[in-house]
Design a protein around this motif. Structure first.
Motif: not given
Length: 263
Positions: A65-66, A69-70, A72, A74
């Motif tokens: 998930e990280e 996030k980094r 951009g 899902d």
């Protein structure tokens, strides 16, 4: 002239390789879709499993998930039968396998792995207040517990000095209960499973330094998806360097088991 020709040839070869690498389209496909679909067995705590609310959680879940996030994008989790997980990868049911997958020579013939992001294997755990046992050699002649039918049994037989007794248990928690009650001197257990259990009982147990056996975990991709694998690898490397992976590790294991220098 020959040196010039050789230099030009090397440059052309490198450029061609770079174009081919960047041109496989795998990262662009994921980026344009806005999501990375990950295959996993959702019953493998603490790497990936369902909590009491049915949500998929775990170390691998937080790490992926990280990464999303980094980058951009899902992260979409796709539970699958583990015995057919590689076939499902090539059937394009998901983009990669991120679920505590051990890197083995056999699997390396079928999938392309990232570098190891965590070291698994068999470790030995003792009571926190046990002062006489500091290393694996100190288990010679001691009472050691293992889960029956697990790799821990063979690992216990490979200790530097032969254990005095190896007791088999139906489950690891039962072995740890006997360790806590001083009926055992140590428990040999899978690294991620053992550290997850020990983290749930803070102050009760500690792991002896090092591994009895080692099994590295990696993220697996289709052989042709080089660009996607490189992008995920780059992001994992950044997370290790800036301490994010260590933070996630401490959440699930009570300590950082992602630092290659400690393996």
């Amino acid at each position: 002239m020959k040196r010039l020709f050789a230099a030009v040839l090397v440059m052309v070869m490198c450029l061609s390789a770079a174009v081919a690498f960047a041109g496989d389209g795998s990262w662009d496909r994921v980026k344009n879709a806005g999501k990375l679909v990950i295959g996993l067995d959702d019953a493998f705590p603490p790497m990936g499993f369902r909590n009491a609310d049915g949500e998929i959680v775990g170390f691998d879940v937080d790490a992926a998930e990280e990464v999303g996030k980094r980058l951009g994008i899902d992260i979409v989790w796709q539970p699958t039968e583990w015995k057919g997980v590689i076939n499902s990868l090539y059937a394009k049911k998901f983009d990669c396998i991120w679920n505590g997958m051990t890197i083995t020579p056999e699997r390396q013939q079928k999938v392309a792995f990232t570098k190891p992001y965590i070291m698994d294997g068999q470790i030995a755990a003792v009571r926190m207040d046990e002062a006489a046992i500091k290393k694996h050699e100190d288990l010679g002649g001691k009472k050691v517990g293992v889960q029956a039918g697990s790799p821990a049994l063979e690992a216990a037989k490979k200790l530097p000095k032969e254990a005095g007794e190896i007791r088999e248990y139906d489950t690891n928690p039962k072995a740890f209960l006997d360790l806590e009650a001083d009926r055992l001197d140590a428990v040999v257990v899978d690294n991620v499973t053992g550290r997850y259990y020990m983290a749930s009982r803070p102050g009760k147990f500690r792991a002896l330094p090092g591994y009895i056996t080692k099994e590295a975990f990696g993220v697996a991709f289709r052989m042709e998806d080089n660009a996607l694998r490189a992008m995920i690898q780059k992001t994992i490397d950044e997370m290790i360097a800036d301490g994010t992976m260590g933070k996630i590790s401490r959440k699930w294991f009570g300590e950082d088991v992602t630092n290659p220098a400690e393996w």
